[in-house]
Design a protein around this motif. Sequence first.
Motif, short mmCIF file in Angstrom:
data_model
loop_
_atom_site.label_atom_id
_atom_site.label_comp_id
_atom_site.label_asym_id
_atom_site.label_seq_id
_atom_site.Cartn_x
_atom_site.Cartn_y
_atom_site.Cartn_z
N LEU A 211 -24.74 134.26 30.85
CA LEU A 211 -24.33 133.26 29.85
C LEU A 211 -23.38 132.24 30.45
O LEU A 211 -22.44 132.59 31.18
CB LEU A 211 -23.64 133.96 28.67
N LYS A 212 -23.63 130.99 30.13
CA LYS A 212 -22.71 129.93 30.51
C LYS A 212 -21.44 130.01 29.66
O LYS A 212 -21.41 130.68 28.63
CB LYS A 212 -23.36 128.56 30.31
N THR A 214 -20.15 127.25 28.29
CA THR A 214 -20.35 126.28 27.22
C THR A 214 -21.85 126.07 27.04
O THR A 214 -22.65 126.31 27.95
CB THR A 214 -19.69 124.93 27.53
N CYS A 215 -22.21 125.62 25.87
CA CYS A 215 -23.62 125.42 25.52
C CYS A 215 -23.86 123.94 25.27
O CYS A 215 -23.16 123.30 24.49
CB CYS A 215 -23.95 126.23 24.26
N ASP A 219 -28.81 125.05 25.47
CA ASP A 219 -28.95 125.79 26.72
C ASP A 219 -27.67 126.55 27.04
O ASP A 219 -26.66 125.95 27.39
CB ASP A 219 -29.29 124.82 27.86
N TYR A 220 -27.72 127.88 26.93
CA TYR A 220 -26.54 128.68 27.21
C TYR A 220 -26.78 129.73 28.28
O TYR A 220 -25.92 130.57 28.55
CB TYR A 220 -26.05 129.37 25.93
N CYS A 248 -26.09 128.17 19.89
CA CYS A 248 -24.87 127.72 20.57
C CYS A 248 -23.60 128.16 19.84
O CYS A 248 -22.60 128.51 20.46
CB CYS A 248 -24.89 126.20 20.70
N LEU A 251 -22.10 131.49 20.95
CA LEU A 251 -21.81 131.77 22.36
C LEU A 251 -20.41 132.31 22.60
O LEU A 251 -20.22 133.29 23.34
CB LEU A 251 -22.04 130.50 23.19
#
Length: 270
Positions: A211-212, A214-215, A219-220, A248, A251
């Motif tokens: 997982l990133k 931020t989204c 797209d995460y 998002c 997240l």
Amino acid sequence: MLKNLLLLFFIFFYFNIHCQIDTVNLVSWNIRDFGKTKSSAELEKIAEIVRDTDILAIQEVVAGYGGAQAVAKLSDILNRKGAQWDYVISNPTNSPKYATERYAFIWKTKNIKIKNRGWLLDELNSTIDREPFLLDFYLNKQKFTVINFHSRPHNKTPESEIKALSYFVVDSLKTPLIIAGDFNVDEKEPVFGLLKSKRYKATITNQKTTLKKTCKRGDYLNYPIDNIFYSNDIKRVDGGVIDFVRFCDNLELARKLSDHLPVFFKFSLE
């Protein structure tokens, strides 16, 4: 009287045969910093995500007491959701400073059995920082082995560890085998060539699993580094990731559970 006894025998025989399961659903999950920092509410959310699996392989269990306690709490929560579970926790890995962790397995006991409590692969101490954890399971008396593995970070040559583990597996292990974990390398990379040449397959391809922070524009997801490899004598029924984020807006809360998605592998034994 004899007819009644025969009838009872056939009912009992039929019931036992048809209550046996012939597929297993295994989930592998790097649950970041899995220890005392996980609240009861977070453990409850984790339990809801994995409750339908048969075996859960966890990486990144904190080496101190808090890690073992978190595994025990998660098992207890799962036990209150309609099925009986058991668990094992590895000893701390023989690792460089700040890299030491434990591994854990939690499984439903109705159909999945064990005969030992597993062991760390000490043979790989010199080549793998967090030596993998091996446990033998039994389904309907058929044995299969699961290796739980967490490699070095991507910037510390995890490829050398994957290569060492691959040679060990090919040379030493002959039972139906699953290697589950966080490899920190995409399964497309050449380092997995030895396993693939021996007819091992990856459960997922072209699937990001981390997982990133931020989204953006929905797209995460970040890197495709978690996977489950399985030997040729295991039949894949299904596989993929369990996306507990989905949107998002979720997240930030999702990352409190982990920065990895769980990977699932549903299979049967040949």
